[in-house]
Design a protein around this motif. Structure first.
Motif, PDB file in Angstrom:
ATOM      1  N   THR A 126       0.832  -1.210   0.000  1.00 35.87           N
ATOM      2  CA  THR A 126       0.000   0.000   0.000  1.00 35.87           C
ATOM      3  C   THR A 126       0.863   1.255   0.000  1.00 35.87           C
ATOM      4  OG1 THR A 126      -1.793  -1.137   1.184  1.00 35.87           O
ATOM      5  CG2 THR A 126      -1.784   1.273   1.253  1.00 35.87           C
ATOM      6  N   ILE A 127       1.887   1.262   0.843  1.00 31.93           N
ATOM      7  CA  ILE A 127       2.784   2.416   0.924  1.00 31.93           C
ATOM      8  C   ILE A 127       3.510   2.619  -0.405  1.00 31.93           C
ATOM      9  CG2 ILE A 127       4.866   3.327   2.043  1.00 31.93           C
ATOM     10  CD1 ILE A 127       3.959   1.820   4.594  1.00 31.93           C
ATOM     11  N   CYS A 128       4.077   1.544  -0.924  1.00 33.54           N
ATOM     12  CA  CYS A 128       4.867   1.650  -2.163  1.00 33.54           C
ATOM     13  C   CYS A 128       3.997   2.041  -3.350  1.00 33.54           C
ATOM     14  CB  CYS A 128       5.589   0.332  -2.437  1.00 33.54           C
ATOM     15  SG  CYS A 128       6.858  -0.077  -1.217  1.00 33.54           S
ATOM     16  N   ASP A 129       2.833   1.427  -3.474  1.00 35.59           N
ATOM     17  CA  ASP A 129       1.952   1.733  -4.603  1.00 35.59           C
ATOM     18  C   ASP A 129       1.477   3.183  -4.569  1.00 35.59           C
ATOM     19  OD1 ASP A 129       2.238  -0.848  -5.433  1.00 35.59           O
ATOM     20  OD2 ASP A 129       0.285  -1.538  -4.716  1.00 35.59           O
ATOM     21  N   THR A 130       1.168   3.664  -3.358  1.00 41.16           N
ATOM     22  CA  THR A 130       0.675   5.037  -3.242  1.00 41.16           C
ATOM     23  C   THR A 130       1.779   6.044  -3.527  1.00 41.16           C
ATOM     24  OG1 THR A 130      -0.901   4.288  -1.557  1.00 41.16           O
ATOM     25  CG2 THR A 130      -0.521   6.666  -1.733  1.00 41.16           C
ATOM     26  N   LEU A 131       2.975   5.802  -3.013  1.00 41.13           N
ATOM     27  CA  LEU A 131       4.088   6.711  -3.283  1.00 41.13           C
ATOM     28  C   LEU A 131       4.475   6.665  -4.759  1.00 41.13           C
ATOM     29  CD1 LEU A 131       6.331   6.148  -0.127  1.00 41.13           C
ATOM     30  CD2 LEU A 131       4.889   8.114  -0.657  1.00 41.13           C
TER      31      LEU A 131
END
Length: 291
Positions: A126-131
């Motif tokens: 979630t963190i990587c995809d959003t960033l």
């Protein structure tokens, strides 16, 4: 620990009261194996019918939550905020340098500094995809925010499956107890020519089925379902914290402001103090490298 104490209290109060009232365990112990076989066996079978393999595995794993409690502790919330602060700082200062962290988080010096968070693949994704989405210069950050909302809601819905499955079993147990009791009555009626003393014991054995169904439903399986639901909801705050910080970042706020938004949205009992966060961020991996 509290779950074990609760189980002990249930047994002591229920069966202790029964004994103090002059009850005998003889009939219960004689009927217990057969009634338990019918009721528990039918409940397990119905559970298997209503769920797929993944659901069964997930629910069995969730039973441990009753005794272990929430997955995420106060230190994990603090670590998450510090980790996000380091990532957002890099994203603001050097978006190109951020790519090496979000493309291969398992090799990132920032992610690997927090192994408990790194082990949660969905949180990391979630963190990587959003960033990654933020780095694409979206004109409307609300688009990414909407995707993030749906992803968070979907994860909660999936995590709640165990609680719903257990509650369904709890709702069915009293009826299964009646089924076992009816079978006992049928057996008794086939021996109607026996003396009253024998018939009384047979009827008592049949009623053990009704007792077990209600007892298991309301003293164990139902409370287990409720406890799992409460723990899932508490752990969901961890996912909401990720969302709150990243949404603030999508709206172009400074990293420190984003982290403060996340800190203030952390549940009270798990929320790090402002001074604690300042000290933790000064001692973070990124700060140590910069020094």
């Amino acid at each position: 620990m509290l779950g074990i104490i609760g189980i002990v209290i249930v047994f002591v109060m229920v069966f202790g009261g029964y004994m103090l009232a002059g009850g005998s365990f003889g009939i219960i112990l004689k009927a217990l194996p057969y009634e338990m076989m019918m009721i528990a066996g039918a409940a397990v079978g119905a559970f298997a019918i209503a769920n797929d393999g993944h659901g069964v595995k997930q629910t069995l794993g969730a039973l441990g939550m009753v005794f272990k409690g929430p997955k995420w502790k106060a230190a994990d919330y603090r670590d998450l905020l510090v980790m996000l602060h380091d990532l957002l700082r890099i994203g603001k200062q050097n978006p190109v340098a951020l790519e090496e962290h979000i493309e291969k988080p398992e090799e990132s010096s920032i992610f690997t500094a927090y192994p408990r968070i790194l082990a949660d693949k969905e949180t990391v994704a979630t963190i990587c995809d959003t960033l990654r989405s933020a780095s694409m210069n979206y004109d409307d950050p609300h688009q990414v925010e909407e995707v993030l909302d749906k992803r968070t809601e979907a994860r909660l819905h999936h995590a709640m499956h165990s609680s719903h499955a257990l509650q369904t079993v709890a709702d069915g147990l009293p009826a299964l107890g009646i089924v076992a009791a009816v079978l006992g009555v049928i057996k008794t009626m086939s021996s109607i020519d026996q003396p009253p003393a024998i018939l009384g014991k047979m009827i008592g054995g049949a009623l053990v089925g009704t007792f077990l169904g209600v007892f298991l439903a309301y003293a164990f399986v139902g409370p287990f379902a409720t406890k799992v639901k409460l723990i899932v909801e508490e752990d969901h705050h961890f996912n909401l914290l990720v969302k709150e910080v990243l949404v603030a970042y999508l709206h172009k706020h400074a990293p420190n402001i984003c982290i403060e938004v996340g800190r203030q949205n952390t549940p009270l009992g798990l929320r790090p103090s402002f001074d604690e966060m300042e000290e933790a961020m000064r001692g973070s991996t990124l700060s140590a490298v910069a020094a």
